[in-house]
Design a protein around this motif. Structure first.
Motif, short mmCIF file in Angstrom:
data_model
loop_
_atom_site.label_atom_id
_atom_site.label_comp_id
_atom_site.label_asym_id
_atom_site.label_seq_id
_atom_site.Cartn_x
_atom_site.Cartn_y
_atom_site.Cartn_z
N UNK A 309 83.04 32.78 -7.82
CA UNK A 309 84.08 33.63 -8.40
C UNK A 309 84.22 33.32 -9.87
N UNK A 310 84.21 34.40 -10.68
CA UNK A 310 84.46 34.30 -12.10
C UNK A 310 85.82 34.92 -12.40
N UNK A 311 86.62 34.25 -13.20
CA UNK A 311 87.91 34.77 -13.64
C UNK A 311 87.84 34.95 -15.14
N UNK A 312 87.93 36.20 -15.59
CA UNK A 312 87.78 36.57 -17.00
C UNK A 312 89.15 37.01 -17.51
N UNK A 313 89.66 36.31 -18.50
CA UNK A 313 91.02 36.57 -18.99
C UNK A 313 90.95 37.28 -20.34
N UNK A 314 91.21 38.59 -20.38
CA UNK A 314 91.14 39.31 -21.65
C UNK A 314 92.14 38.81 -22.68
N UNK A 315 93.25 38.22 -22.24
CA UNK A 315 94.27 37.75 -23.18
C UNK A 315 93.81 36.54 -23.97
N UNK A 316 93.05 35.66 -23.32
CA UNK A 316 92.61 34.43 -23.99
C UNK A 316 91.15 34.45 -24.40
N UNK A 317 90.37 35.38 -23.84
CA UNK A 317 88.94 35.41 -24.10
C UNK A 317 88.17 34.32 -23.39
N UNK A 318 88.80 33.66 -22.43
CA UNK A 318 88.18 32.55 -21.73
C UNK A 318 87.79 32.96 -20.30
N UNK A 319 86.75 32.29 -19.80
CA UNK A 319 86.30 32.49 -18.42
C UNK A 319 86.38 31.18 -17.67
N UNK A 320 86.75 31.25 -16.42
CA UNK A 320 86.65 30.11 -15.51
C UNK A 320 85.85 30.55 -14.30
N UNK A 321 85.26 29.59 -13.59
CA UNK A 321 84.40 29.94 -12.47
C UNK A 321 84.41 28.82 -11.44
N UNK A 322 84.12 29.21 -10.19
CA UNK A 322 84.17 28.24 -9.10
C UNK A 322 83.31 28.71 -7.95
N UNK A 323 82.77 27.74 -7.19
CA UNK A 323 82.11 28.04 -5.93
C UNK A 323 83.20 28.31 -4.89
N UNK A 324 83.06 29.38 -4.14
CA UNK A 324 84.04 29.70 -3.11
C UNK A 324 83.56 29.40 -1.70
N UNK A 325 82.24 29.15 -1.53
CA UNK A 325 81.71 28.76 -0.23
C UNK A 325 80.33 28.16 -0.44
N UNK A 326 79.93 27.21 0.43
CA UNK A 326 78.66 26.53 0.22
C UNK A 326 77.52 27.08 1.07
N UNK A 327 77.77 28.12 1.89
CA UNK A 327 76.67 28.74 2.62
C UNK A 327 75.71 29.43 1.65
N UNK A 328 74.45 29.48 2.04
CA UNK A 328 73.47 30.25 1.27
C UNK A 328 73.59 31.71 1.70
N UNK A 329 74.06 32.57 0.81
CA UNK A 329 74.31 33.97 1.17
C UNK A 329 73.79 34.91 0.08
N UNK A 330 73.54 36.13 0.51
CA UNK A 330 73.19 37.24 -0.39
C UNK A 330 73.58 38.54 0.30
N UNK A 331 73.34 39.67 -0.39
CA UNK A 331 73.62 41.01 0.11
C UNK A 331 75.09 41.15 0.56
N UNK A 332 76.03 40.89 -0.36
CA UNK A 332 77.45 41.01 0.00
C UNK A 332 77.89 42.46 0.11
N UNK A 333 78.83 42.73 1.00
CA UNK A 333 79.38 44.07 1.15
C UNK A 333 80.88 43.99 1.39
#
Length: 450
Positions: A309-333
């Motif tokens: 997950x990326x959190x992009x804050x237009x007010x500060x111009x800063x980004x934060x990011x984090x792993x939300x799960x450790x499974x190996x995954x792709x093709x999200x819907x």
């Protein structure tokens, strides 16, 4: 065929050799009678005798199942008969110009404005009939003069289609919108974007989000897909208002690659939240080796992607990011009625890795952080789980997941239908042949083709 040297032409990915049709398909369980329409899945299936240099270069083949009245009426598979398939027409002509019709048409299939469009991102889309026969190239009534990305976003509120054209050559990025009538309504060159692989993007109700990440054009790459990981390229995400001038606010993020976004939305604090499976350099290069059949490739395509997950804050111009799960995954819907809006649940394909030995379908609850896994067992590979809303549903997991499953043990395939809320099997349609593992698909209700 199993002796072919390329991993994308063997095992679950072994191509089929012809087009066929079947009717009155056997069903295990009970197909919900509200499912009136077609599930169609696209994927790479080279012609017999052809060994492409990259998985993505194989010709597009559609596999479709028609459901009606609780029955599985038919199965059909058809190549998309583009000039690249019928005449081996190259993308670049002898004079250096591009033949935008010479498409593999092998990445995705969508419905928009009553048309079924097979997509591959360096070309124009190709329209096919509801019976999967090739109709012809579609250029939005003459309005589209460039390639179109294979991943589009249909706004559930406005009904407009959002898509991109990205290129290794200037202009590197063009953002488009189109009306359901099939006309281009906006075309904006995005200044400041670079020659990166922008396979997907995201939208919110107010923004478009671009992923300018460190997989960039490199003519030294000989696989036919000229992109490589680039340690010297800054990783950025761009946020642009959907209305007004094309002014992009760029956010620096950690180096990574993102092929498929799960969704994006605006949180209560006005920040832009982006979810998707992220590749680090090791994961990307391992995956690329499988895609090209390079020495030392992993037997599982796509190792090391994790939910992010990326959190992009237009007010500060800063980004934060984090792993939300450790499974190996792709093709999200997700439930596509929530594209650009907050979604409680999402779904993905879980790969072997992180302690898992088999493939599975996984469901995430963004409210609680919980996950639920539907195991398929040994030698069974599901495809991307596509969410279909249930009639009268009141939550974004009230519906069904559809996925074509390849079973090497029985040399067969089925269209699996799961209850999305409980992640349990509802029905399975036995297909008349083993369907090669593919990429993306769509459920198209009959009402969308009326």
């Amino acid at each position: 065929m199993n002796a072919l040297p390329k991993p994308y032409l063997s095992g679950h990915y072994t191509p089929v050799l012809d087009e066929t049709s079947a009717t009155g398909l056997p069903v295990r369980g009970t197909i919900p009678p509200e499912l009136e329409g077609r599930y169609i899945r696209n994927g790479h299936n080279p012609k017999p005798g052809v060994v492409p240099t990259h998985w993505f270069r194989g010709s597009g083949m559609l596999h479709g199942v028609r459901l009606s009245g609780g029955r599985a009426e038919w199965y059909r598979n058809r190549w998309v008969h583009t000039p690249a398939f019928t005449d081996d027409a190259p993308l670049f002509r002898a004079d250096g110009s591009m033949d935008l019709a010479a498409s593999a048409a092998a990445t995705h299939i969508i419905e928009f404005g009553g048309r079924l469009l097979a997509l591959q991102e360096v070309n124009l889309p190709w329209q096919v009939s509801p019976e999967l026969d090739t109709v012809g190239v579609f250029d939005f009534n003459g309005g589209l003069k460039t390639p179109m990305t294979a991943h589009t976003k249909e706004d559930p509120i406005t009904g407009e289609l959002h898509f991109l054209c990205y290129s290794p050559f200037p202009p590197h990025l063009i953002y488009y919108t189109a009306s359901p009538a099939g006309h281009i309504t906006r075309a904006e060159v995005i200044e400041g974007a670079g020659p990166s692989l922008m396979h997907d993007f995201a939208i919110t109700t107010d923004h478009v989000i671009f992923f300018d990440l460190p997989v960039t054009f490199n003519p030294a790459e000989q696989s036919g897909i000229p992109y490589r990981w680039n340690d010297n390229y800054p990783a950025r995400m761009g946020v642009m208002p959907r209305t007004g001038p094309a002014e992009v606010q760029w956010f620096d993020v950690e180096p990574g690659a993102l092929l498929h976004s799960t969704n994006a939305h605006i949180d209560a604090g006005g920040r832009v939240i982006v979810d998707g499976p992220r590749y680090d350099r090791t994961a990307w290069e391992s995956t690329w080796k499988w895609w090209v059949g390079a020495p030392g490739y992993s037997t599982v395509p796509g190792t090391g992607m994790t939910a992010y997950r990326w959190t992009l804050d237009p007010a500060t111009g800063k980004a934060s990011e984090e792993i939300t799960d450790d499974l190996v995954t792709e093709f999200p819907t997700i439930d596509n009625r929530l594209v650009g809006l907050p979604n409680r649940h999402s779904y993905a394909l879980a790969f072997p890795g992180s302690g898992r030995t088999d493939w599975a379908i996984v469901k995430y609850d963004n409210g609680t952080g919980a996950r639920k896994v539907f195991d398929l067992g040994r030698d069974r590979l599901p495809g991307e789980p596509y969410f279909v809303p249930a009639e009268g549903g009141t939550a974004d997991d009230h519906g069904y997941l559809m996925s074509v499953v390849s079973d090497l043990g029985s040399n067969s395939s089925e269209l699996l239908i799961l209850d999305a809320s409980e992640l349990r099997e509802v029905a399975a349609v036995q297909l008349p042949r083993r369907v090669p593992a593919g990429i993306h698909g769509s459920w198209i209700p009959d009402t969308d083709l009326a």
